[in-house]
Design a protein around this motif. Sequence first.
Motif, short mmCIF file in Angstrom:
data_model
loop_
_atom_site.label_atom_id
_atom_site.label_comp_id
_atom_site.label_asym_id
_atom_site.label_seq_id
_atom_site.Cartn_x
_atom_site.Cartn_y
_atom_site.Cartn_z
N GLU A 1 0.82 -1.21 0.00
CA GLU A 1 0.00 0.00 0.00
C GLU A 1 0.86 1.26 0.00
O GLU A 1 0.54 2.25 -0.67
CB GLU A 1 -0.95 0.00 1.19
CG GLU A 1 -2.08 -1.01 1.06
CD GLU A 1 -3.26 -0.70 1.96
OE1 GLU A 1 -3.09 0.14 2.87
OE2 GLU A 1 -4.34 -1.29 1.76
N TYR B 1 -8.55 -2.91 -5.22
CA TYR B 1 -8.54 -1.47 -4.97
C TYR B 1 -9.10 -0.73 -6.19
O TYR B 1 -8.83 -1.10 -7.33
CB TYR B 1 -7.11 -0.97 -4.73
CG TYR B 1 -6.44 -1.52 -3.50
CD1 TYR B 1 -6.33 -0.75 -2.34
CD2 TYR B 1 -5.91 -2.80 -3.49
CE1 TYR B 1 -5.71 -1.26 -1.20
CE2 TYR B 1 -5.29 -3.32 -2.37
CZ TYR B 1 -5.19 -2.55 -1.22
OH TYR B 1 -4.57 -3.05 -0.10
N GLU C 1 -9.48 2.45 -0.22
CA GLU C 1 -9.14 1.43 0.76
C GLU C 1 -9.40 0.06 0.12
O GLU C 1 -10.14 -0.05 -0.85
CB GLU C 1 -9.99 1.60 2.02
CG GLU C 1 -9.73 2.89 2.78
CD GLU C 1 -8.27 3.01 3.21
OE1 GLU C 1 -7.74 2.02 3.75
OE2 GLU C 1 -7.68 4.08 2.99
N PRO C 2 -8.79 -1.01 0.63
CA PRO C 2 -9.03 -2.34 0.04
C PRO C 2 -10.51 -2.71 0.13
O PRO C 2 -11.18 -2.42 1.12
CB PRO C 2 -8.16 -3.27 0.88
CG PRO C 2 -7.86 -2.51 2.14
CD PRO C 2 -7.85 -1.07 1.77
N ARG D 1 0.35 3.93 -3.00
CA ARG D 1 -0.20 5.24 -2.61
C ARG D 1 0.79 6.37 -2.89
O ARG D 1 0.41 7.54 -2.95
CB ARG D 1 -0.63 5.22 -1.15
CG ARG D 1 -1.81 4.29 -0.91
CD ARG D 1 -2.46 4.46 0.44
NE ARG D 1 -3.42 3.40 0.68
CZ ARG D 1 -4.62 3.30 0.12
NH1 ARG D 1 -5.00 4.25 -0.72
NH2 ARG D 1 -5.44 2.30 0.39
#
Length: 318
Positions: free
Chosen positions: A10, A145, A135-136, A14
Amino acid sequence: MTPEELKAFEEKVRAYVGREISPRRKGKDDVNAAMIRHWTEVTEDQNPVYSDAEFAAKSSKKGLIAPPTMLQIWSMEGYPMCKNPTKDLQRELHEVFNSYGFTGSLGTNTKTEFYRDLRPGDQVYYHTIIDNISEPKKTARGFGYFVETATAFTDQNGDPIGRQIFRVLKFIPAQQEAAAGSDAPVKAPTRIQSPRGHDNAWWWEAVDQGKVLIQRCKSCKTLRHPPRPMCGECQSLEWDSIESTLDGEVFSFTEISYPKFPGYPYPLVTGVIQLKEGTRLVAGIVGCDPSAVHIGMKVTGKVEKVDEKTSLPQFYPA
């Protein structure tokens, strides 16, 4: 994926949020009447403000305009994207997802705002950023995602003309996810299954039995395909069917090259087949080199198993 691996993943993806996919670019073509005509012919949009200069001049638009829905069209790469697509930041991000097992891709929705009409001669510029990564999520397609890109469209003067948000789901396919915790091999994916509803289930059930049926109006005997509840000629709701011989010729065709979908063989040639009975059918053309396929080519078809779940009519050179 362990909690530590998920956290590292992540953090990596991100880091792409807020970055531009490419600098502001100009579309390959100015807004022009030829492309507008092609678009309205394909979409069967007969609004004369797009094509009739005399009508448009007298309308509230005071001249020809492009359909607003063409906004993104002026920025698209065209055919090169299926052979040698530009290596941009968005594709780089998708490769990161792929490397962690999120190999599924699904465009889910888009939101577009239009600020003014475009007219022949206008120039369209576009600037796209990676706007958001959700968010997942646990979805019906698998764990994944949502990735959103935001494109700002401006004209030759730098004035805003529109904005588009495009959302893609990057996910771990459900089969792959289910097999991840076991020693069982991941099954090869099958083709996308055709939806079977109230008006077409009977047709697919016949295909499952090795037959291709053509719907026929009981009142005026007009044949029609694809299946639908009402005759387009006399509006009768009464119908039966006849079985096709699957003899015909290629009315049009295309070789599908990109993107490659799991479960489908490549090269993948798909054609519109003019059947001897008079209706047309979209189906695969097999049994020959793609370069041999041509409009008017005589073909004969048969229903075949194309994977463990699916039977389809396929056409061979006659």
